[in-house]
Enzyme design. Structure first.
Site, PDB file in Angstrom:
ATOM      1  N   GLU A  53       0.812  -1.226   0.000  1.00 45.23           N
ATOM      2  CA  GLU A  53       0.000   0.000   0.000  1.00 45.23           C
ATOM      3  C   GLU A  53       0.847   1.278   0.000  1.00 45.23           C
ATOM      4  OE1 GLU A  53      -0.505  -2.564   2.027  1.00 45.23           O
ATOM      5  OE2 GLU A  53      -2.622  -3.141   2.020  1.00 45.23           O
ATOM      6  N   PHE A 115     -11.094  -7.033  13.944  1.00 49.36           N
ATOM      7  CA  PHE A 115     -10.070  -7.511  13.026  1.00 49.36           C
ATOM      8  C   PHE A 115      -9.750  -6.430  11.995  1.00 49.36           C
ATOM      9  CE2 PHE A 115      -8.945  -9.731   9.013  1.00 49.36           C
ATOM     10  CZ  PHE A 115      -7.696 -10.175   9.424  1.00 49.36           C
ATOM     11  N   GLN A 116      -8.475  -6.187  11.800  1.00 54.88           N
ATOM     12  CA  GLN A 116      -7.973  -5.151  10.882  1.00 54.88           C
ATOM     13  C   GLN A 116      -8.555  -3.769  11.196  1.00 54.88           C
ATOM     14  OE1 GLN A 116      -8.191  -6.633   6.756  1.00 54.88           O
ATOM     15  NE2 GLN A 116      -6.112  -7.420   7.037  1.00 54.88           N
ATOM     16  N   LYS A 165     -17.229  -0.073   6.474  1.00 56.22           N
ATOM     17  CA  LYS A 165     -17.812  -1.014   5.520  1.00 56.22           C
ATOM     18  C   LYS A 165     -19.336  -0.887   5.431  1.00 56.22           C
ATOM     19  CE  LYS A 165     -17.151  -5.811   4.083  1.00 56.22           C
ATOM     20  NZ  LYS A 165     -16.549  -7.107   4.462  1.00 56.22           N
ATOM     21  N   MET A 485      24.894   8.298   1.429  1.00 58.27           N
ATOM     22  CA  MET A 485      24.834   9.533   2.199  1.00 58.27           C
ATOM     23  C   MET A 485      25.131   9.254   3.677  1.00 58.27           C
ATOM     24  SD  MET A 485      24.635  12.689   1.646  1.00 58.27           S
ATOM     25  CE  MET A 485      23.653  13.391   0.322  1.00 58.27           C
TER      26      MET A 485
END
Lengths: 590, 174
Positions: A53, A115-116, A165, A485
């Protein structure tokens, strides 16, 4: 038109279509399944399936910055949303318009550690321009429209819309609104104050050693602002420097362009910053990589600052004439006044100023020692620059580190929106997914990610996305086997103790390219370089070009953190001085 | 302009009134701004002030140099649901008040003394038992602090302060 019952998902898709969105970068999951179901039942919105993502946000950034449009992301709840945090913080720092749609657990489960579930609103609040939780399907269309307005207008930035949802599965009547939405409290100021602009014109006209310092705000304002800046520069003959984010706002070939300013900017740009008597700052924000030590920053100058964000003004550096407004509007107004007053700087003084600048220019601060056996990274970029110069359709992204600074020094940009780099946040792993987004927006263009081997590995999985959509992105890796760097700073400020900056067991990038169905090329010696660059550009598919470069090369010139602009270190021979003077300060500062 | 004139190094107090949409999370945005950027909050009050328009008013007492206070104001103004930001200290004359509930548990002379001081401060008794009082006191921060200090040796048990509410003098809104 009569109102029609639609589900939240259908409304979302409809609103995105109405707003002119043509592509979404995303990754499905439980909470967004209803939205994905609606997506697959239409054809006008294209969905690009990334591999993580975070890459979706960088891709949306690349898309946004190369088009000027809003980049759109769709991810699921919990880890989907938290993976986006880096990209959102990146977009906030660099003022990139992104709308990130995140799934959320159903409203009745919010707060239950479902959940999630993650507190997406709480987590993203400090790394977005604004964020929303839609709790009622009746609010959905308005909120999404508002999110686009906020993301794209004023100082652009990322906006999160959290979509439970049950909200996207609920139904309601929907009708397309007839008028564009108005926000009750949010209304960015576009036009600058006339009296201030008038004062600025007089101040600049009275300058003997003027300087224009322009940044990403000019690019964000749109191509017209870059054209106005170019007109102003040509009209006045004032030396002009650009920030890392502003490259392309003035053509690099313009004779008044004196290179990038800042820690690794050109000697002439930094000396001009230090010695100028009037500074016109347009859409830049005096950040610490530009100013160095603030109490020694441009001590003799009177400063004019044009910025759309009032909080950028007087944040780090006190300015004498603040002008709040969009760069394009203010520059237009400024030029109009400049012309009507027939203003001009003192020609003799300006000539003397240019003579001094030419003296600094002649020291060629970007020069480096060539080698017959090792490819110098600067040389590799010079070769690349020669191959792409004169072409309109080349877009460059970078990762973060030495290669990024060399790319900014050695690649020349004639137009805005062709250079995408993570400036403010300094996000390693930005370049490859950003290039993906650019290539989606410009399918026929040559899109090159100038990369370091350490950075590019952070989002290497996106090679798979490139393969899926046949995107011919070129990863041009300056491979020095070090986090360059980090190694440079350890060399300068930490006694050469190279703690964890060397990477053993790197992948074979040629084989890695092949594993992803791309073409792998390698140049290990200077005589192989030209052919590899040519072949990379000529290859119609994705390419990883592994350019094995001198592992010990450092970026010069360098103003060490905490030093003033006239304390530039020019070359390795001066490192001893650097070591003595700045060691302790350098260890403390970033 | 000489460098010395460019910044005022001395810190001052600012009492900032912020008019915001009364929506979830707006207080978190304001408080997060202060903690995220390292500004100080001496006092914070918030409540809905216009039900019809759905507006809340947040009053923040903070301190900093002129540059920092200007920065705080600009950062507040940048928050999307913020309608107006006003520093009452620089705008002109204004009134600041705070309310406190102060619980004192004592007996004998100390109990009498607590009541006597409360009378001087025009604090009201809002709860009383054989062994305790709860006083309600309204006034400036200094007055409340002075009252609390005086109650300490007299059996101070608990203090609940509302934080500062402030409004400009005269007929005009902020």
């Amino acid at each position: 038109m009569t109102d029609k019952q639609m589900t939240g998902s259908e409304i979302l898709v409809k609103v995105l279509q109405d707003l002119g969105v043509d592509v979404i970068f995303g990754y499905p999951g439980g909470a967004v399944l209803p939205i994905y179901d609606a997506l697959c039942q239409q054809n006008s919105l294209r969905h690009i399936l990334v591999r993580q993502e975070g890459a979706a946000v960088h891709a949306a950034e690349g898309y946004a910055r190369s088009t000027g449009k809003v980049g759109v992301v769709l991810v699921t709840s919990g880890p989907g949303a938290t993976n986006c945090v880096t990209g959102l913080a990146d977009a906030l720092m660099d003022s990139v318009p992104v709308v990130c749609l995140t799934g959320q657990v159903p409203t009745h489960l919010i707060g239950n550690d479902a959940f999630q579930e993650a507190d997406t609103l709480g987590i993203t609040r400090p790394c977005t321009k604004h964020n929303y939780l839609v709790k009622d399907v009746d609010d959905l269309a308005r909120v999404v429209r508002e999110a686009f307005l906020v993301a794209a207008s004023g100082r652009p930035g990322p906006v999160v819309v959290d979509l439970p949802k049950d909200v996207v599965t609920a139904s309601t009547a929907y009708a397309r609104p007839s008028a564009p939405i108005q926000h009750p409290s949010y209304s960015p100021r576009l036009k600058g104050d006339h009296d201030r602009i008038s004062e600025a014109v007089d101040l600049l006209a009275g300058a003997r050693q003027p300087l224009i310092y322009a940044g990403g705000g000019v690019v964000n304002s749109g191509p017209a602002a870059s054209q106005l800046l170019t007109n102003l520069v040509n009209m006045t003959g004032i030396p002009t420097t650009l920030t890392l984010m502003g490259l392309g706002a003035l053509p690099a070939s313009n004779r008044n362009f004196i290179g990038m300013v800042g820690m690794h900017g050109s000697l002439e740009a930094n000396m001009c910053m230090h010695d100028c008597d009037v500074m016109l700052c347009v859409g830049a924000r005096f950040d610490d990589r530009v100013t160095g030590r603030t109490d020694a920053f441009s001590p003799e100058s009177r400063k004019i600052h044009i910025d759309i964000d009032a909080s950028s003004i007087n944040k780090n550096i006190h300015v004498d004439v603040p002008i709040i407004g969009d760069c394009g509007y203010v520059l237009e107004h400024f030029i109009k006044l400049w012309k009507s007053r027939q203003a001009r700087c003192d020609g003799d003084a300006l000539d003397r100023w240019w003579t001094q600048i030419d003296g600094w220019r002649q020291r060629k601060s970007f020069s480096y020692k060539r080698s017959d056996t090792l490819i110098k990274p600067q040389h590799a970029l010079e070769v690349l620059n020669r191959r792409i110069s004169g072409r309109d359709d080349v877009y460059i992204t970078t990762e973060v580190g030495q290669h990024q600074m060399w790319a900014a020094q050695f690649l020349h940009f004639e137009k805005p929106n062709h250079w995408m780099t993570s400036g403010g946040l300094g996000t390693m792993g930005y370049g490859l997914p950003a290039a993906l987004g650019v290539q989606i927006a410009h399918p026929d263009a040559l899109v090159i990610d100038v990369a370091g081997e350490a950075s590019v590995l952070m989002n290497m999985q996106e090679m798979s996305t490139l393969a899926q959509y046949r995107l011919p992105v070129k990863a041009f890796i300056l491979n020095n086997r070090w986090m360059g760097m980090v190694r440079q700073w350890q060399e300068f400020f930490f006694g050469g103790r190279y703690s964890e900056s060397y990477m053993d067991s790197l992948p074979d990038f040629v084989k890695l390219a092949e594993a992803y169905g791309a073409v792998g090329l390698r140049a290990s010696t200077p005589d192989e370089l030209d052919d590899v660059v040519d072949e990379m550009i000529a290859t119609p598919s994705a390419v990883i070009a592994d350019i094995v470069v001198d592992p010990d090369e450092n970026v010069y010139p360098m103003i060490p953190a905490g030093a003033a602009h006239n304390q530039v270190t020019m070359s390795p021979d001066e490192e001893v001085v650097l070591d003595q003077v700045h060691k302790e300060e350098g260890m403390v500062l970033v | 302009m000489p460098a010395a004139e460019k910044k005022t190094v001395s810190a001052r107090k600012a009492t900032i009134a912020v008019l915001v949409d009364n929506e979830p999370g707006v207080l978190a945005r304001v408080v997060g701004l202060f903690s995220g950027r390292g500004y100080n909050i001496d006092s914070l009050t918030v409540n809905e002030v216009d039900e019809a328009a759905g507006l809340s008013r947040i009053t923040i007492v903070t301190y900093g140099t002129e540059m920092v206070i200007a920065q705080i104001m600009a950062q507040l103004q940048r928050i999307v649901p913020v309608h107006r930001v006003c520093d009452l200290v620089t705008q002109g004359l204004h009134v600041e008040r705070e309310l406190a509930l102060v619980k004192v548990a004592s007996s004998g002379d100390k109990r009498v003394e607590a009541l006597r001081i409360a009378d001087i401060f025009r604090a009201r008794v809002v709860d009383s038992t054989i062994g305790s009082f709860v006083f309600e006191i309204t006034g400036s921060l200094d007055k409340i602090s002075a009252f609390v200090d005086l109650m300490r040796p007299l059996g101070l048990v608990d203090v609940s302060r509302t934080g500062v509410a402030a409004i400009s003098r005269g007929p005009d809104p902020i």
